[in-house]
Scaffold this active site. Sequence first.
Site, PDB file in Angstrom:
ATOM      1  N   PRO A  10      -0.305  50.375 -17.543  1.00  0.00           N
ATOM      2  CA  PRO A  10       0.614  50.146 -18.646  1.00  0.00           C
ATOM      3  C   PRO A  10       1.784  49.225 -18.303  1.00  0.00           C
ATOM      4  O   PRO A  10       2.332  49.281 -17.202  1.00  0.00           O
ATOM      5  CB  PRO A  10       1.119  51.552 -18.983  1.00  0.00           C
ATOM      6  CG  PRO A  10       0.899  52.345 -17.748  1.00  0.00           C
ATOM      7  CD  PRO A  10      -0.348  51.785 -17.134  1.00  0.00           C
ATOM      8  N   ASN A  11       2.115  48.407 -19.280  1.00  0.00           N
ATOM      9  CA  ASN A  11       3.281  47.500 -19.267  1.00  0.00           C
ATOM     10  C   ASN A  11       3.115  46.299 -18.341  1.00  0.00           C
ATOM     11  O   ASN A  11       3.963  45.411 -18.331  1.00  0.00           O
ATOM     12  CB  ASN A  11       4.574  48.274 -18.909  1.00  0.00           C
ATOM     13  CG  ASN A  11       4.825  49.407 -19.871  1.00  0.00           C
ATOM     14  OD1 ASN A  11       4.834  49.193 -21.090  1.00  0.00           O
ATOM     15  ND2 ASN A  11       5.000  50.605 -19.377  1.00  0.00           N
ATOM     16  N   ARG A  18       9.188  41.240 -18.302  1.00  0.00           N
ATOM     17  CA  ARG A  18       9.645  42.598 -18.052  1.00  0.00           C
ATOM     18  C   ARG A  18      10.460  42.681 -16.753  1.00  0.00           C
ATOM     19  O   ARG A  18       9.954  42.340 -15.683  1.00  0.00           O
ATOM     20  CB  ARG A  18       8.379  43.447 -17.906  1.00  0.00           C
ATOM     21  CG  ARG A  18       8.593  44.830 -17.446  1.00  0.00           C
ATOM     22  CD  ARG A  18       7.278  45.489 -17.072  1.00  0.00           C
ATOM     23  NE  ARG A  18       7.554  46.855 -16.722  1.00  0.00           N
ATOM     24  CZ  ARG A  18       6.768  47.605 -15.976  1.00  0.00           C
ATOM     25  NH1 ARG A  18       5.632  47.138 -15.516  1.00  0.00           N
ATOM     26  NH2 ARG A  18       7.112  48.833 -15.695  1.00  0.00           N
ATOM     27  N   TYR A  23      10.351  42.734 -10.966  1.00  0.00           N
ATOM     28  CA  TYR A  23       8.934  42.359 -10.855  1.00  0.00           C
ATOM     29  C   TYR A  23       8.692  40.851 -10.721  1.00  0.00           C
ATOM     30  O   TYR A  23       7.551  40.428 -10.584  1.00  0.00           O
ATOM     31  CB  TYR A  23       8.171  42.893 -12.080  1.00  0.00           C
ATOM     32  CG  TYR A  23       8.215  44.399 -12.172  1.00  0.00           C
ATOM     33  CD1 TYR A  23       7.631  45.183 -11.182  1.00  0.00           C
ATOM     34  CD2 TYR A  23       8.859  45.034 -13.234  1.00  0.00           C
ATOM     35  CE1 TYR A  23       7.678  46.567 -11.248  1.00  0.00           C
ATOM     36  CE2 TYR A  23       8.905  46.415 -13.316  1.00  0.00           C
ATOM     37  CZ  TYR A  23       8.315  47.177 -12.315  1.00  0.00           C
ATOM     38  OH  TYR A  23       8.361  48.551 -12.382  1.00  0.00           O
ATOM     39  N   ASN A  74      -3.413  48.862  -9.805  1.00  0.00           N
ATOM     40  CA  ASN A  74      -1.981  49.007 -10.062  1.00  0.00           C
ATOM     41  C   ASN A  74      -1.881  49.861 -11.316  1.00  0.00           C
ATOM     42  O   ASN A  74      -2.023  49.360 -12.431  1.00  0.00           O
ATOM     43  CB  ASN A  74      -1.297  47.654 -10.254  1.00  0.00           C
ATOM     44  CG  ASN A  74       0.213  47.819 -10.397  1.00  0.00           C
ATOM     45  OD1 ASN A  74       0.708  48.932 -10.620  1.00  0.00           O
ATOM     46  ND2 ASN A  74       0.948  46.723 -10.289  1.00  0.00           N
ATOM     47  N   ALA A  77       3.161  53.085 -14.299  1.00  0.00           N
ATOM     48  CA  ALA A  77       3.840  54.391 -14.319  1.00  0.00           C
ATOM     49  C   ALA A  77       2.872  55.564 -14.279  1.00  0.00           C
ATOM     50  O   ALA A  77       3.272  56.678 -13.904  1.00  0.00           O
ATOM     51  CB  ALA A  77       4.730  54.478 -15.557  1.00  0.00           C
ATOM     52  N   GLU A  98      -4.462  51.344  -3.731  1.00  0.00           N
ATOM     53  CA  GLU A  98      -3.321  51.479  -4.631  1.00  0.00           C
ATOM     54  C   GLU A  98      -2.381  50.297  -4.407  1.00  0.00           C
ATOM     55  O   GLU A  98      -2.033  49.982  -3.268  1.00  0.00           O
ATOM     56  CB  GLU A  98      -2.583  52.794  -4.336  1.00  0.00           C
ATOM     57  CG  GLU A  98      -1.336  52.959  -5.182  1.00  0.00           C
ATOM     58  CD  GLU A  98      -0.537  54.212  -4.855  1.00  0.00           C
ATOM     59  OE1 GLU A  98      -0.978  55.015  -3.992  1.00  0.00           O
ATOM     60  OE2 GLU A  98       0.538  54.374  -5.462  1.00  0.00           O
ATOM     61  N   HIS A 100       1.191  48.072  -5.820  1.00  0.00           N
ATOM     62  CA  HIS A 100       2.381  47.917  -6.661  1.00  0.00           C
ATOM     63  C   HIS A 100       3.086  46.632  -6.283  1.00  0.00           C
ATOM     64  O   HIS A 100       3.160  46.289  -5.096  1.00  0.00           O
ATOM     65  CB  HIS A 100       3.351  49.093  -6.468  1.00  0.00           C
ATOM     66  CG  HIS A 100       2.727  50.408  -6.770  1.00  0.00           C
ATOM     67  ND1 HIS A 100       2.514  50.846  -8.048  1.00  0.00           N
ATOM     68  CD2 HIS A 100       2.207  51.345  -5.948  1.00  0.00           C
ATOM     69  CE1 HIS A 100       1.894  52.014  -8.010  1.00  0.00           C
ATOM     70  NE2 HIS A 100       1.691  52.338  -6.746  1.00  0.00           N
ATOM     71  N   ARG A 107      12.880  52.770  -4.645  1.00  0.00           N
ATOM     72  CA  ARG A 107      13.425  52.801  -6.008  1.00  0.00           C
ATOM     73  C   ARG A 107      13.803  54.243  -6.387  1.00  0.00           C
ATOM     74  O   ARG A 107      14.182  55.020  -5.516  1.00  0.00           O
ATOM     75  CB  ARG A 107      12.396  52.173  -6.966  1.00  0.00           C
ATOM     76  CG  ARG A 107      12.096  50.706  -6.614  1.00  0.00           C
ATOM     77  CD  ARG A 107      11.086  50.100  -7.562  1.00  0.00           C
ATOM     78  NE  ARG A 107      11.583  50.068  -8.939  1.00  0.00           N
ATOM     79  CZ  ARG A 107      10.810  49.833  -9.996  1.00  0.00           C
ATOM     80  NH1 ARG A 107       9.512  49.591  -9.826  1.00  0.00           N
ATOM     81  NH2 ARG A 107      11.324  49.818 -11.212  1.00  0.00           N
TER      82      ARG A 107
HETATM   83  C1  DQA Z   1       4.633  49.299 -10.583  1.00  0.00           C
HETATM   84  C2  DQA Z   1       5.618  50.370 -10.121  1.00  0.00           C
HETATM   85  C3  DQA Z   1       5.656  51.534 -11.094  1.00  0.00           C
HETATM   86  O1  DQA Z   1       6.614  52.492 -10.674  1.00  0.00           O
HETATM   87  C4  DQA Z   1       6.050  51.051 -12.470  1.00  0.00           C
HETATM   88  O2  DQA Z   1       6.023  52.117 -13.392  1.00  0.00           O
HETATM   89  C5  DQA Z   1       5.237  49.907 -12.936  1.00  0.00           C
HETATM   90  C6  DQA Z   1       4.925  48.847 -11.992  1.00  0.00           C
HETATM   91  C7  DQA Z   1       4.677  48.060  -9.668  1.00  0.00           C
HETATM   92  O3  DQA Z   1       3.742  47.280  -9.718  1.00  0.00           O
HETATM   93  O4  DQA Z   1       5.672  47.853  -8.952  1.00  0.00           O
HETATM   94  O5  DQA Z   1       4.879  49.821 -14.101  1.00  0.00           O
HETATM   95  O6  DQA Z   1       3.320  49.837 -10.511  1.00  0.00           O
END
Ligand code: DQA
Length: 147
Positions: A10-11, A18, A23, A74, A77, A98, A100, A107
């Site tokens: 998501p997102n 964003r 990011y 990835n 959240a 995994e 990110h 964080r």
């Molecule tokens: C993320 C880190 C997560 O905590 C966050 O909710 C994201 C992006 C990252 O790529 O740094 O949506 O996965």
Amino acid sequence: MKSILVLNGPNLNLLGLRQPDVYGTVTLDNIKAQCETKAHDLKIGLEFLQSNDEGALIDRIHKASASHAGIILNAGAYTHTSIALMDAIASVNVPVIELHLSNIHAREEFRKTSYIAPVAIGQICGFGAYGYSLAIDALLSYLEQNT
Ligand code: DQA
């Protein structure tokens, strides 16, 4: 030919717009293009997907055992909330890395908990878009040693 699945949660479709301070300004389309170029150079197959829907991500993980040698995930959240995603990974025989963009350990406290980590072969975080390239190399190295 080996094929890997790069799955984004998501997102992440909003990358570039964003929270650029967290990011960066690279878009998901840019990252997709970088992954596809690398896969082409390495002569492997690569499928790159994004979904904001937890169920769609789970469905894709279920199907991956038939179609892909490994997954780079990835989960955004959902990393910090989704027992369902953890169970999906544990239910299929496909190695998952995994990933990110940000360093989730530097964080907020809630980001330090990952439901993906216990079922992943490893975690890459904090290197921005370059993490995707690192994850491809790490997954291929793992597959060479374990298949
Ligand atoms: C993320 C880190 C997560 O905590 C966050 O909710 C994201 C992006 C990252 O790529 O740094 O949506 O996965």
